[in-house]
Design a protein around this motif. Structure first.
Motif, PDB file in Angstrom:
ATOM      1  N   PHE A  88      -5.376  31.553 -20.674  1.00  0.00           N
ATOM      2  CA  PHE A  88      -4.634  31.083 -19.448  1.00  0.00           C
ATOM      3  C   PHE A  88      -4.104  30.094 -19.871  1.00  0.00           C
ATOM      4  CE2 PHE A  88      -7.457  33.535 -17.023  1.00  0.00           C
ATOM      5  CZ  PHE A  88      -6.679  34.629 -16.705  1.00  0.00           C
ATOM      6  N   LEU A  89      -3.836  30.061 -21.194  1.00  0.00           N
ATOM      7  CA  LEU A  89      -3.371  28.521 -21.957  1.00  0.00           C
ATOM      8  C   LEU A  89      -1.589  28.525 -21.203  1.00  0.00           C
ATOM      9  CD1 LEU A  89      -4.041  26.658 -24.002  1.00  0.00           C
ATOM     10  CD2 LEU A  89      -2.404  27.690 -25.414  1.00  0.00           C
ATOM     11  N   PRO A  90      -0.821  29.372 -21.045  1.00  0.00           N
ATOM     12  CA  PRO A  90       0.354  29.287 -20.839  1.00  0.00           C
ATOM     13  C   PRO A  90       0.723  28.297 -19.011  1.00  0.00           C
ATOM     14  CG  PRO A  90       0.160  31.688 -21.603  1.00  0.00           C
ATOM     15  CD  PRO A  90      -1.259  30.892 -21.402  1.00  0.00           C
ATOM     16  N   ILE A  91      -0.783  28.614 -18.201  1.00  0.00           N
ATOM     17  CA  ILE A  91      -0.791  27.776 -17.021  1.00  0.00           C
ATOM     18  C   ILE A  91      -1.103  26.344 -16.957  1.00  0.00           C
ATOM     19  CG2 ILE A  91      -1.611  27.982 -14.713  1.00  0.00           C
ATOM     20  CD1 ILE A  91      -2.815  31.198 -14.626  1.00  0.00           C
ATOM     21  N   TYR A  98       1.709  23.466 -17.318  1.00  0.00           N
ATOM     22  CA  TYR A  98       1.905  21.856 -15.927  1.00  0.00           C
ATOM     23  C   TYR A  98       1.901  21.007 -16.962  1.00  0.00           C
ATOM     24  CZ  TYR A  98      -0.913  18.010 -14.257  1.00  0.00           C
ATOM     25  OH  TYR A  98      -1.073  16.859 -13.132  1.00  0.00           O
ATOM     26  N   THR A  99       1.414  20.870 -18.513  1.00  0.00           N
ATOM     27  CA  THR A  99       1.543  19.297 -19.446  1.00  0.00           C
ATOM     28  C   THR A  99       3.679  19.605 -19.985  1.00  0.00           C
ATOM     29  OG1 THR A  99       1.373  21.203 -20.969  1.00  0.00           O
ATOM     30  CG2 THR A  99      -0.462  19.119 -20.416  1.00  0.00           C
ATOM     31  N   ALA A 100       3.624  20.326 -19.683  1.00  0.00           N
ATOM     32  CA  ALA A 100       5.770  20.909 -20.197  1.00  0.00           C
ATOM     33  C   ALA A 100       6.532  20.293 -18.928  1.00  0.00           C
ATOM     34  CB  ALA A 100       6.085  22.337 -20.821  1.00  0.00           C
ATOM     35  N   CYS A 110       9.457  17.633 -14.481  1.00  0.00           N
ATOM     36  CA  CYS A 110       9.845  18.951 -13.768  1.00  0.00           C
ATOM     37  C   CYS A 110       8.223  19.195 -12.571  1.00  0.00           C
ATOM     38  CB  CYS A 110      10.131  20.297 -14.513  1.00  0.00           C
ATOM     39  SG  CYS A 110      10.534  22.260 -13.550  1.00  0.00           S
ATOM     40  N   SER A 111       8.922  19.947 -11.593  1.00  0.00           N
ATOM     41  CA  SER A 111       8.302  20.321 -10.708  1.00  0.00           C
ATOM     42  C   SER A 111       6.618  21.318 -11.148  1.00  0.00           C
ATOM     43  CB  SER A 111       8.351  20.959  -9.496  1.00  0.00           C
ATOM     44  OG  SER A 111       7.243  21.289  -8.448  1.00  0.00           O
ATOM     45  N   GLU A 112       5.306  19.807 -11.646  1.00  0.00           N
ATOM     46  CA  GLU A 112       4.354  20.169 -11.920  1.00  0.00           C
ATOM     47  C   GLU A 112       3.492  21.817 -11.761  1.00  0.00           C
ATOM     48  OE1 GLU A 112       4.544  17.768 -10.563  1.00  0.00           O
ATOM     49  OE2 GLU A 112       3.573  16.445 -12.156  1.00  0.00           O
ATOM     50  N   PHE A 113       4.452  22.285 -10.416  1.00  0.00           N
ATOM     51  CA  PHE A 113       3.576  22.999  -9.799  1.00  0.00           C
ATOM     52  C   PHE A 113       5.158  24.825 -10.244  1.00  0.00           C
ATOM     53  CE2 PHE A 113       1.233  20.405  -7.236  1.00  0.00           C
ATOM     54  CZ  PHE A 113       0.461  20.981  -6.996  1.00  0.00           C
ATOM     55  N   ILE A 114       5.673  24.284 -10.207  1.00  0.00           N
ATOM     56  CA  ILE A 114       7.213  25.352 -10.985  1.00  0.00           C
ATOM     57  C   ILE A 114       5.890  25.863 -12.507  1.00  0.00           C
ATOM     58  CG2 ILE A 114       8.749  26.225 -11.609  1.00  0.00           C
ATOM     59  CD1 ILE A 114      10.089  23.845  -9.814  1.00  0.00           C
ATOM     60  N   GLY A 115       6.038  25.168 -13.338  1.00  0.00           N
ATOM     61  CA  GLY A 115       5.559  25.362 -14.553  1.00  0.00           C
ATOM     62  C   GLY A 115       4.393  25.588 -14.497  1.00  0.00           C
ATOM     63  N   MET A 116       2.943  25.435 -13.849  1.00  0.00           N
ATOM     64  CA  MET A 116       2.274  26.008 -14.068  1.00  0.00           C
ATOM     65  C   MET A 116       2.759  28.027 -13.194  1.00  0.00           C
ATOM     66  SD  MET A 116      -0.135  23.520 -11.718  1.00  0.00           S
ATOM     67  CE  MET A 116      -1.571  24.757 -12.204  1.00  0.00           C
ATOM     68  N   ALA A 117       3.401  28.042 -12.293  1.00  0.00           N
ATOM     69  CA  ALA A 117       3.936  29.464 -11.957  1.00  0.00           C
ATOM     70  C   ALA A 117       4.795  30.325 -12.734  1.00  0.00           C
ATOM     71  CB  ALA A 117       5.152  29.367 -10.627  1.00  0.00           C
ATOM     72  N   LEU A 118       4.853  29.406 -13.744  1.00  0.00           N
ATOM     73  CA  LEU A 118       5.897  30.322 -14.687  1.00  0.00           C
ATOM     74  C   LEU A 118       4.924  30.608 -15.795  1.00  0.00           C
ATOM     75  CD1 LEU A 118       8.827  28.075 -15.818  1.00  0.00           C
ATOM     76  CD2 LEU A 118       9.017  30.755 -14.523  1.00  0.00           C
ATOM     77  N   GLY A 119       3.348  29.880 -15.857  1.00  0.00           N
ATOM     78  CA  GLY A 119       2.876  30.270 -16.806  1.00  0.00           C
ATOM     79  C   GLY A 119       1.836  31.338 -15.948  1.00  0.00           C
ATOM     80  N   VAL A 120       1.392  31.287 -14.832  1.00  0.00           N
ATOM     81  CA  VAL A 120       1.555  32.557 -14.182  1.00  0.00           C
ATOM     82  C   VAL A 120       1.361  33.614 -14.771  1.00  0.00           C
ATOM     83  CG1 VAL A 120       0.383  33.271 -11.666  1.00  0.00           C
ATOM     84  CG2 VAL A 120      -0.368  30.676 -12.192  1.00  0.00           C
ATOM     85  N   VAL A 172       5.967  29.890 -22.349  1.00  0.00           N
ATOM     86  CA  VAL A 172       6.469  28.901 -21.366  1.00  0.00           C
ATOM     87  C   VAL A 172       6.971  27.243 -21.587  1.00  0.00           C
ATOM     88  CG1 VAL A 172       4.099  28.297 -22.623  1.00  0.00           C
ATOM     89  CG2 VAL A 172       4.936  27.884 -19.489  1.00  0.00           C
ATOM     90  N   VAL A 173       6.681  26.697 -22.931  1.00  0.00           N
ATOM     91  CA  VAL A 173       7.543  25.572 -22.777  1.00  0.00           C
ATOM     92  C   VAL A 173       9.224  26.304 -22.753  1.00  0.00           C
ATOM     93  CG1 VAL A 173       7.588  23.578 -24.487  1.00  0.00           C
ATOM     94  CG2 VAL A 173       5.778  24.779 -24.211  1.00  0.00           C
ATOM     95  N   LEU A 174       9.497  27.280 -23.908  1.00  0.00           N
ATOM     96  CA  LEU A 174      10.813  26.707 -23.859  1.00  0.00           C
ATOM     97  C   LEU A 174      11.528  27.160 -21.781  1.00  0.00           C
ATOM     98  CD1 LEU A 174      11.975  28.809 -26.797  1.00  0.00           C
ATOM     99  CD2 LEU A 174      12.385  26.485 -26.197  1.00  0.00           C
TER     100      LEU A 174
END
Length: 642
Positions: free
Chosen positions: A164-167, A171-173, A179-189, A241-243
């Motif tokens: 689950f590294l993309p999630i 967050y860190t990206a 950016c909103s950390e939860f948007i970043g995590m949602a994309l990873g999810v 996920v970083v992009l």
């Protein structure tokens, strides 16, 4: 509660240009990594010569203060005294610093990976230890422990972290790109969602780039547009996920400016995720996959050249790895390994680096055995132990790099071991621990094969042997420098000023008056008094005593020019509440009473009683070190002038 690192933290903050010059701060295993608004304000030479600091590196847009293994403790104290929350950027009052494309890329990669590095290593160690357990149990007892509950529970975090590294990277990206950390995590999810992952085993609808190295099947579509994914899906992936988060950060700012506040809270994330999830699967993911395949083909092509390719690749990585680490440029190669873990299940590109820390440690061991310098031995022995466990900064910055030749020898040893690693085709199967803790990463978890680990151990022995032998043959203690006589008239005397006021101590940068907090008048410290008396901080002459009684200027016998300013804006009181005991022109001794003042009257008039003690000729001194104490009595040591 006071910390033993309070003094070091204050020195670091002061000499990176003050807390107002800090944009953000993170740390890795041994370094504080500052982003400064203006690096020219930092006093690099002073920091390099401060006890507790190994060295300072300026690279990749970062101001790196190398501390050692206890850097997390120093980091916490620096954040506390600077009043910032680490990697969270402080309010930016100027344009972003321009970086070269290469420096910007390194800054992004390190900024995304550094916060998770310690846990990533821990997860890798767990996977490695499970591989050891599985190998021992199956080979010695014929038991398959991979089906046991204990194995499954530990593997859930060891393997699950990478799966689950993309999630986590989302967050860190997001923090990196603001950016909103939860948007970043949602994309990873979205990239690791089980139904999407399961598509890789579904019926193939078509193929793009058929017949090439970039051939990719697709099993579903988005309104008729093929959804192209790598065979392994996007679990354990890094680049997509970083992009995606980078573009999502731009979109979020766009929508925040245009959507009314009353519905912004949920409509902005809705718009961003509604656009970004399809865009990630349709465009960003396939592009990232092609880029990653190109990088793997380039490096893989070098390795695939029989013998010669391995020699070149192994020698380059083994010899230059430490140089890359010094400048923080190794972060540019780390994603290549992460890509290989996700697509191939193993990495071969970075394997030659593993023996390098042992080559560095062997050089230090040789120096320990040959040197007669007790001080060098005291530094080298703990550095050697640290190096065995993969943390080589104490070896590099404290011992080998300053002496140059030993550092070059460590690179030669690293190259020798790197060649063996590359030619043998060594593979690592996870990103894990450093040094001795990293050996289990080279056990194949699928077959329990020890092939790679055996060759890694051979490369370590070769690298260490080459480095150790060359050190024993070439190392000699430097001849002691001839003592130079310096006339007393040419010497610069240090001085210790004592507290002129009894009270609570606070950094000068925290007082309410900008003229003092900006340190425009000089460096120093402030005291919030609990007693209305001012005493002389050193032997000297009163060169200024304002008619209002609120400020005193003293030039000490050793040349320090000191201002003691009682309260903020207390000049407005026009002398009320102030009773001078001495006068301008008086010669005074340390501890002589100079002034009495009425604390209650000052407070009732609405003025702060903060009392700055400022060295107005601060430029004369190499360093100005305030006390670590939270409060002082009259006569306690307050400021050390070097």
């Amino acid at each position: 509660m006071a910390s033993k690192y309070d003094g070091l933290a204050r020195i670091i903050i002061q000499n990176v240009g003050g807390k107002s010059n800090i944009k953000s701060i993170t740390h890795c295993i041994t370094r504080l990594r500052f982003k400064l608004k203006d690096e020219s304000k930092a006093n690099t030479d002073i920091l390099k010569n401060t006890d507790g600091i190994v060295t300072v590196i300026q690279s990749g847009g970062q101001y790196q203060v190398v501390i050692g293994n206890h850097v997390p403790d120093v980091y916490d104290v620096v954040c506390e005294h600077a009043g910032i929350s680490g990697a969270a950027p402080v309010a930016d009052d100027g344009p972003a610093e321009k970086m070269s494309p290469g420096a910007a890329l390194i800054d992004i990669i390190s900024g995304v990976f550094q916060p998770l590095l310690s846990v990533l290593c821990a997860a890798g160690i767990i996977k490695g230890l499970l591989a050891v357990w599985s190998f021992v149990a199956s080979s010695s007892f014929g038991i398959d422990v991979t089906t046991s509950g204990a194995y499954e529970i530990w593997n859930a975090v060891g393997d699950g972290f990478f799966y689950f590294l993309p999630i986590i990277l989302g967050y860190t990206a997001a923090k990196k790109f603001k950016c909103s950390e939860f948007i970043g995590m949602a994309l990873g999810v979205g990239l690791t969602y089980p139904n999407m992952v399961a598509l890789k085993s579904a019926e193939v609808l078509g193929t793009v780039f058929a017949g090439t190295s970039f051939s990719m099947d697709y099993m579903t579509d988005f309104f008729g547009i093929p959804v192209i994914m790598p065979a392994s899906g996007y679990t354990q992936s890094v680049v997509p996920v970083v992009l995606a988060v980078y573009i999502a950060a731009k979109l979020e700012k766009f929508f925040k400016k245009r959507i009314p506040d009353v519905i912004k809270t949920f409509i902005v994330p809705l718009c961003v995720l509604g656009i970004m999830m399809p865009l990630t699967y349709l465009v960003i993911g396939p592009i990232a996959t092609v880029i990653c395949n190109c990088l793997t083909l380039v490096f893989g092509g070098l390795y695939n050249i029989p013998v010669v390719g391995g020699i070149i690749a192994g020698a380059l990585i083994g010899a230059l790895w430490q140089v890359l680490v010094i400048f923080g440029l190794h972060w540019g190669l780390v994603p290549l390994a992460m890509i290989n873990y996700g697509t191939l299940g193993y990495d071969f590109i970075l394997s030659p680096y593993f023996c390098v820390s042992f080559a560095q440690s062997a050089v230090v061991l040789g120096m320990i055995l040959k040197t007669k310098d007790k001080k060098l031995k005291d530094i080298a022995i703990p550095a050697f132990i640290s190096g065995l466990f993969g943390v080589t900064e104490p070896c590099i910055y404290g011992i080998t790099l300053p002496k140059k030749t030993p550092f070059v020898i460590s690179c030669i040893g690293g190259a020798a071991g790197g060649i063996i690693t590359a030619v043998a085709g060594v593979k690592s199967y996870t990103m894990g621990g450093l040094g001795l803790f990293g050996l289990p990463c080279y056990i194949d978890p699928n077959t329990n094969s020890l092939y790679s680990m055996i060759w890694v151990i051979i490369s370590i022995l070769v690298a260490a042997a080459v480095a150790f032998i060359l050190t024993m043959v070439t190392y000699k203690d430097e001849a002691p420098a001839a003592k130079k006589e310096v006339s007393s008239s040419a010497s610069v005397n240090g001085e210790v000023l004592v507290a002129p006021v009894k009270g609570e101590v606070k950094p000068l940068t925290e007082v309410s008056d900008a003229a003092f907090s900006s340190e425009a008048m000089g460096k120093g410290i402030a005291i919030v008094p609990v007693e209305g008396k001012v005493y002389a901080p050193a032997d000297g002459t009163i060169t200024a005593f304002f008619a209002t009684g609120h400020a005193i200027g003293i030039t000490t016998d050793k040349g320090a020019e000191v201002i003691i300013h009682v309260g903020m804006d207390t000049v407005q009181l026009e002398g009320k509440g102030f009773t001078p005991v001495a006068k301008q022109g008086d010669k005074v001794k340390r501890g002589d009473l100079l002034l009495e003042f009425d604390i209650d009257l000052i407070k009732e008039a609405g003025y702060s009683t903060e009392t700055p003690i400022v060295i107005t000729n601060s430029g004369k001194y190499s360093d100005i070190i305030p006390t670590d104490a939270a409060s002082v009595e009259n006569g306690n040591e307050l400021i050390t002038l070097l």
